[in-house]
Design a protein around this motif. Structure first.
Motif, mmCIF file in Angstrom:
data_model
loop_
_atom_site.group_PDB
_atom_site.id
_atom_site.type_symbol
_atom_site.label_atom_id
_atom_site.label_comp_id
_atom_site.label_asym_id
_atom_site.label_seq_id
_atom_site.Cartn_x
_atom_site.Cartn_y
_atom_site.Cartn_z
ATOM 1 N N PRO A 8 0.800 -1.220 0.000
ATOM 2 C CA PRO A 8 0.000 0.000 0.000
ATOM 3 C C PRO A 8 0.832 1.270 0.000
ATOM 4 N N VAL A 9 1.981 1.253 0.692
ATOM 5 C CA VAL A 9 2.846 2.432 0.735
ATOM 6 C C VAL A 9 3.400 2.738 -0.640
ATOM 7 N N ILE A 10 3.889 1.711 -1.335
ATOM 8 C CA ILE A 10 4.474 1.921 -2.654
ATOM 9 C C ILE A 10 3.412 2.366 -3.648
ATOM 10 N N ILE A 11 2.243 1.746 -3.614
ATOM 11 C CA ILE A 11 1.195 2.137 -4.543
ATOM 12 C C ILE A 11 0.821 3.595 -4.332
ATOM 13 N N GLU A 12 0.708 4.018 -3.096
ATOM 14 C CA GLU A 12 0.365 5.407 -2.803
ATOM 15 C C GLU A 12 1.452 6.346 -3.305
ATOM 16 N N ALA A 13 2.717 5.957 -3.084
ATOM 17 C CA ALA A 13 3.826 6.816 -3.490
ATOM 18 C C ALA A 13 3.980 6.883 -4.992
ATOM 19 N N CYS A 14 3.523 5.836 -5.708
ATOM 20 C CA CYS A 14 3.687 5.783 -7.152
ATOM 21 C C CYS A 14 2.504 6.341 -7.918
ATOM 22 N N LYS A 15 1.510 6.885 -7.224
ATOM 23 C CA LYS A 15 0.339 7.403 -7.916
ATOM 24 C C LYS A 15 0.708 8.574 -8.814
ATOM 25 N N LYS A 16 -0.190 8.878 -9.746
ATOM 26 C CA LYS A 16 0.055 9.953 -10.690
ATOM 27 C C LYS A 16 0.279 11.279 -9.989
ATOM 28 N N SER A 17 1.081 12.102 -10.625
ATOM 29 C CA SER A 17 1.283 13.453 -10.125
ATOM 30 C C SER A 17 -0.037 14.208 -10.143
ATOM 31 N N SER A 18 -0.188 15.121 -9.215
ATOM 32 C CA SER A 18 -1.427 15.881 -9.125
ATOM 33 C C SER A 18 -1.626 16.816 -10.315
ATOM 34 N N ILE A 19 -0.558 17.027 -11.098
ATOM 35 C CA ILE A 19 -0.701 17.922 -12.252
ATOM 36 C C ILE A 19 -0.960 17.143 -13.538
ATOM 37 N N THR A 20 -1.133 15.828 -13.423
ATOM 38 C CA THR A 20 -1.459 15.038 -14.591
ATOM 39 C C THR A 20 -2.916 15.254 -14.974
ATOM 40 N N ASP A 21 -3.213 15.323 -16.260
ATOM 41 C CA ASP A 21 -4.580 15.509 -16.710
ATOM 42 C C ASP A 21 -5.414 14.253 -16.564
ATOM 43 N N GLY A 22 -4.765 13.082 -16.600
ATOM 44 C CA GLY A 22 -5.504 11.834 -16.530
ATOM 45 C C GLY A 22 -6.010 11.552 -15.133
ATOM 46 N N THR A 23 -6.823 10.511 -15.025
ATOM 47 C CA THR A 23 -7.317 10.061 -13.738
ATOM 48 C C THR A 23 -6.908 8.624 -13.542
ATOM 49 N N THR A 24 -6.721 8.212 -12.294
ATOM 50 C CA THR A 24 -6.316 6.849 -12.015
ATOM 51 C C THR A 24 -7.526 5.953 -11.961
ATOM 52 N N SER A 25 -7.332 4.719 -12.364
ATOM 53 C CA SER A 25 -8.400 3.740 -12.278
ATOM 54 C C SER A 25 -7.786 2.356 -12.283
ATOM 55 N N GLY A 26 -8.569 1.403 -11.814
ATOM 56 C CA GLY A 26 -8.110 0.027 -11.851
ATOM 57 C C GLY A 26 -7.315 -0.343 -10.633
ATOM 58 N N GLY A 40 5.298 8.315 -30.567
ATOM 59 C CA GLY A 40 6.035 8.798 -31.721
ATOM 60 C C GLY A 40 5.285 9.901 -32.440
ATOM 61 N N SER A 41 3.993 10.008 -32.195
ATOM 62 C CA SER A 41 3.231 11.116 -32.759
ATOM 63 C C SER A 41 3.558 12.388 -31.980
ATOM 64 N N CYS A 42 3.070 13.524 -32.468
ATOM 65 C CA CYS A 42 3.383 14.787 -31.796
ATOM 66 C C CYS A 42 2.413 15.020 -30.638
ATOM 67 N N THR A 43 2.573 14.216 -29.604
ATOM 68 C CA THR A 43 1.719 14.250 -28.431
ATOM 69 C C THR A 43 2.587 14.267 -27.188
ATOM 70 N N VAL A 44 2.223 15.080 -26.220
ATOM 71 C CA VAL A 44 2.961 15.113 -24.968
ATOM 72 C C VAL A 44 2.468 13.988 -24.073
ATOM 73 N N ALA A 45 3.387 13.151 -23.604
ATOM 74 C CA ALA A 45 3.026 12.089 -22.669
ATOM 75 C C ALA A 45 2.598 12.702 -21.342
ATOM 76 N N PRO A 46 1.738 12.009 -20.597
ATOM 77 C CA PRO A 46 1.320 12.534 -19.293
ATOM 78 C C PRO A 46 2.495 12.718 -18.337
ATOM 79 N N THR A 47 2.395 13.739 -17.516
ATOM 80 C CA THR A 47 3.365 13.897 -16.435
ATOM 81 C C THR A 47 3.068 12.850 -15.375
ATOM 82 N N GLU A 48 4.114 12.148 -14.934
ATOM 83 C CA GLU A 48 3.935 11.108 -13.925
ATOM 84 C C GLU A 48 4.828 11.384 -12.718
#
Length: 234
Positions: A8-26, A40-48
């Motif tokens: 549980p500690v590692i999962i909590e610490a590895c969660k997405k950054s609060s400035i990421t646009d995505g939402t966590t699930s699963g 490879g397309s001109c897309t910015v990957a999410p901040t993690e």
């Protein structure tokens, strides 16, 4: 084998950054994914998230071979940096740090605590820094990462401009499913029982188009080659 880890500690610490646009699930182990990568397309990957095991003094580890004596299947990681403000053309002179766990799921520079019982605080394996060439490319020699409870196989990446200003912190996922590199490596001696696949990973589960999934080719005998493009606003 991986030491006793407080999941549980590692999962909590590895969660997405609060400035990421995505939402966590699963949650849980999930199943082998079949997502096709569009990286490879001109897309910015999410901040993690950078944590919980970032390199403590990354400027000290300017090197292309980051193996540092760790055993495992050879992997060459070729990471290209593109500038989204220039139609994702190659960004020369960018500084790229990477780090990942070893075959048993342990990180260097940490340990001796509830998050990782094996103490590797005095060593620096599987961490390195390179500067992109004229093609925006850095190349690292490493081993195929193992896995630890709650996370899919992954590599951490931090990109800076030439002046040292942070441009992007993200993570690289691996293709899964029959015949994939993850299936071939089969978790080394641990196997894949209890493995968390990308579609249930708290970082990658919202990546529906596969922009965080690398292209990985190769064999156990010859080793693997990973290619991935990170586009940043430079």
């Amino acid at each position: 084998m991986i030491g006793a880890i407080s999941t549980p500690v590692i999962i909590e610490a590895c969660k997405k950054s609060s400035i990421t646009d995505g939402t966590t699930s699963g949650s849980g182990s999930g199943s082998a994914g079949t997502t096709t990568s569009t990286n490879g397309s001109c897309t910015v990957a999410p901040t993690e998230t950078e944590g919980p095991f970032p390199t403590k003094v990354p400027a000290s580890y300017v090197r292309s071979d980051i193996t540092d004596g760790r055993t495992g299947y050879k992997m060459t990681a070729k990471i290209t940096i593109g500038n989204i403000n220039n139609s994702c053309a190659a960004l020369a002179g960018a500084i790229v740090d990477i780090w990942h766990c070893d075959a048993e799921g342990n990180y260097s520079e940490y340990g001796g605590s509830g998050m990782q019982s094996t103490n590797y605080q005095s060593v620096h394996f599987l961490r390195g820094r390179q500067t992109t060439d004229a093609n925006g490319l850095v190349t690292f020699t490493s081993i195929f990462p193992g896995w630890y409870s709650g996370r899919a196989t992954h590599i951490h990446v931090h990109v800076y401009n030439a002046a040292g200003t942070s441009l992007m912190v993200t993570q690289i996922a691996f293709p899964e499913g029959s015949g994939s590199s993850v299936a071939l490596v089969n978790g080394y001696s641990k196997g894949l029982t209890g493995y968390t696949y990308n579609n249930a990973d708290n970082v990658f589960s919202d990546d529906k188009t596969g922009i965080e999934i690398a292209t990985v080719s190769g064999t156990l005998t010859a080793g693997f080659e990973l290619t991935f493009k990170v586009n940043v606003k430079a």
